[in-house]
Design an enzyme around this catalytic site. Structure first.
Site, PDB file in Angstrom:
ATOM      1  N   CYS A  29       0.834  -1.193   0.000  1.00  0.00           N
ATOM      2  CA  CYS A  29       0.000   0.000   0.000  1.00  0.00           C
ATOM      3  C   CYS A  29       0.868   1.242   0.000  1.00  0.00           C
ATOM      4  CB  CYS A  29      -0.913   0.025   1.232  1.00  0.00           C
ATOM      5  SG  CYS A  29      -1.993  -1.416   1.381  1.00  0.00           S
ATOM      6  N   GLY A  31      -0.772   0.815  -4.901  1.00  0.00           N
ATOM      7  CA  GLY A  31      -2.086   0.260  -4.611  1.00  0.00           C
ATOM      8  C   GLY A  31      -3.140   0.791  -5.545  1.00  0.00           C
ATOM      9  N   ASN A  54       0.701   0.388   5.848  1.00  0.00           N
ATOM     10  CA  ASN A  54       1.295  -0.407   4.786  1.00  0.00           C
ATOM     11  C   ASN A  54       2.086  -1.529   5.434  1.00  0.00           C
ATOM     12  OD1 ASN A  54       2.503  -1.369   2.396  1.00  0.00           O
ATOM     13  ND2 ASN A  54       4.217   0.040   2.619  1.00  0.00           N
ATOM     14  N   GLY A  55       1.759  -2.774   5.099  1.00  0.00           N
ATOM     15  CA  GLY A  55       2.496  -3.896   5.650  1.00  0.00           C
ATOM     16  C   GLY A  55       1.578  -5.024   6.053  1.00  0.00           C
ATOM     17  N   TYR A  58      11.164  -4.150  -7.540  1.00  0.00           N
ATOM     18  CA  TYR A  58       9.907  -4.087  -8.273  1.00  0.00           C
ATOM     19  C   TYR A  58       8.972  -2.963  -7.859  1.00  0.00           C
ATOM     20  CZ  TYR A  58       5.343  -5.772 -10.019  1.00  0.00           C
ATOM     21  OH  TYR A  58       4.123  -5.877 -10.619  1.00  0.00           O
TER      22      TYR A  58
END
Length: 504
Positions: free
Chosen positions: A2, A28, A101-102, A257
């Protein structure tokens, strides 16, 4: 995976939050949300979809206030229901909104503890709601009508003691300010910066430095592992280390990436890291394929372009763009169902025949996950007339699932899991396959040890999970949640009514 952002300004921050989400959209594309605070009152808008589709002019006008947080979401747990779009909000104490995020590796345990001991109800399958309630409970335990920065740091320290996994979060407390914090291993990225205006300093916290750059904020630094940053609503900045034993262990797959190439993460320039990946990969090809017959190097757009260019330059080979990308197709490795996934690859890329016809081509991608995309692309190159099709991955074989916030498939659905490189080569249909060595990838990202990174989380390549709490049972349960059949059942359930239940 995210994207998160928080802003404390002197004027309206809704436009800044929206603009930051557009910059972080690559992190996201499932859902987006913004919450702002105006004189103690919170204004929230969140829904499934891209940021540009979730917010219209009228909704933006309603997001009033000089501080706020925002989020773009990829689903890493639960379903893609709008009920799990962020930010989340909890009323007690003080009223707190949070974006995360995570992934928490002890989410199930925490959920039970929150219900049985903290008397808190969790209404979604998102571990972000769990993280929010842990933070809220730690603040409530202080038993204070008014809190200050010391209280905030004490609460974050409590979060670190209870939560395990990878997490970077921003939280908003009306009447107080903005909090940004990062797990003690620093697995997921988060930075903060400042810009000076006629009214005084304004601050931003974001997943990637590029969000700061685009909006004119100067990067101060990364939030350190275990650290918390607290910015009061009138613009005072406080920072403190809140973890007992922090270790800087960022996820190396961010550099391969996910991150934008124009971002800085843990003082590492992503673009230069990818250039070095290409050079290291080229040197391996020179060692192992010394008599190669490669005519042209072609990247799989977009992430692999940087590595492919430096690869071609290092070996003195011709570089060419051979694929045109449809930018409106989502990332394929998280799509449910192999039929949908294969169709998406064909819709996403189209080959330029003249760049392939009669040539021995080397295709370079950032990584190979399921192998579905690679297999389709190799066939597209053959259909376009390539004489031979070689394939190179700028990353090592992905053999293990990610547990810290990237929704990679179950282990058995990873093409390299339990297979040799020759077997993967046959599956994707290439005439030859070369992977980056893990040691070379680490050297490429770490600039020969010139960074302050203690170690990288390389678990998707070697199965070594830096938090030390991931065992075979956890991975087995994760596989039950992430296989294609489970995804299809979950997505089907998300389309029906939401069932409320407790965890007793």
């Amino acid at each position: 995976m995210c994207g998160i952002v928080g802003v404390v300004g002197h004027g309206q921050v809704n436009q800044a939050l929206y603009d930051a989400l557009l910059v972080l959209q690559h992190r996201g594309q499932d859902a987006a949300g913004i919450v702002t605070c105006d004189r103690g009152k919170l204004h929230l808008r969140k829904e499934n979809g891209l940021a540009r589709d979730v917010f219209d002019s009228q909704q933006m006008i309603g997001l009033r206030g000089h501080m706020g947080i925002a989020h773009v979401r990829y689903p890493t747990a639960g379903c893609s229901s709008s009920a799990e779009a962020q930010p989340f909000y909890v009323n007690s104490p003080y009223g707190i909104a949070l974006a995360h995020n995570g992934n928490l590796t002890n989410a199930d345990e925490l959920k039970q503890d929150l219900f049985r001991e903290d008397l808190r109800h969790i209404n979604t399958e998102s571990d972000s709601e769990i993280l929010l309630n842990v933070l809220a409970h730690e603040l409530q335990e202080l038993g204070k009508l008014r809190i200050d920065e010391k209280d905030v740091f004490k609460a974050v320290a409590g979060v670190h003691r209870r939560c395990r996994g990878g997490y970077a979060a921003v939280a908003l407390i009306p009447g107080y300010g903005l909090i940004g914090f990062r797990d003690p291993h620093g697995i997921r990225p988060i930075v903060f910066g400042r810009r000076d205006t006629d009214q005084g300093a304004e601050f931003m916290i974001a997943s990637e430095s590029v969000a700061l750059d685009v909006l004119g904020f100067e990067l101060i630094r990364d939030v350190a592992p275990g650290e918390a940053v607290f910015i009061t609503e009138d613009g005072a900045l406080y920072t403190q280390q809140c973890a007992a034993h922090p270790v800087r262990s960022p996820c190396i797959f961010e550099y391969v990436y996910f991150a934008r190439p124009d971002s800085m993460m843990d003082s590492i320039f992503v673009h230069k890291a990818r250039l070095r990946m290409g050079i290291m990969l080229a040197r391996k090809v020179a060692r192992e394929w010394g008599d190669h017959d490669i005519d042209v190097v072609i990247p799989i757009p977009d992430t692999s372009r940087t590595a492919a260019l430096s690869f071609a330059n290092e070996l003195g080979l011709r570089y060419s763009e051979g694929f045109i990308k449809n930018r409106y197709i989502g990332r394929t490795f998280i799509m449910p169902g192999q039929t949908i996934r294969k169709k998406s690859v064909r819709q996403k890329l189209n080959a330029i025949d003249v760049e392939f016809r009669g040539k021995n081509v080397l295709l370079i991608d950032d990584s190979i996950v399921r192998g579905t995309t690679s297999q389709q692309i190799v066939q597209m190159a053959r259909d376009a007339g390539a004489a031979k099709v070689y394939f190179a991955s700028a990353a090592p074989p992905v053999r293990y699932p990610n547990v810290y916030g990237i929704d990679m498939p179950a282990a058995k659905e990873l093409v390299a899991h339990g297979r040799s490189e020759d077997e993967v080569c046959r599956i994707i249909g290439a005439d030859g396959l070369v992977y980056q060595d893990l040691a070379d990838l680490i050297e490429a990202v770490q600039k020969k040890g010139k960074t302050n990174v203690d170690r990288f989380d390389t678990s998707v390549f070697d199965g070594d999970y830096v938090t030390g709490d991931v065992n075979a049972h956890y991975l087995q349960q994760l596989e039950l949640l992430r296989n294609d059949a489970a995804r299809q059942r979950r997505d089907s359930g998300c389309n029906s009514s939401i069932e409320l239940q407790n965890t007793a």
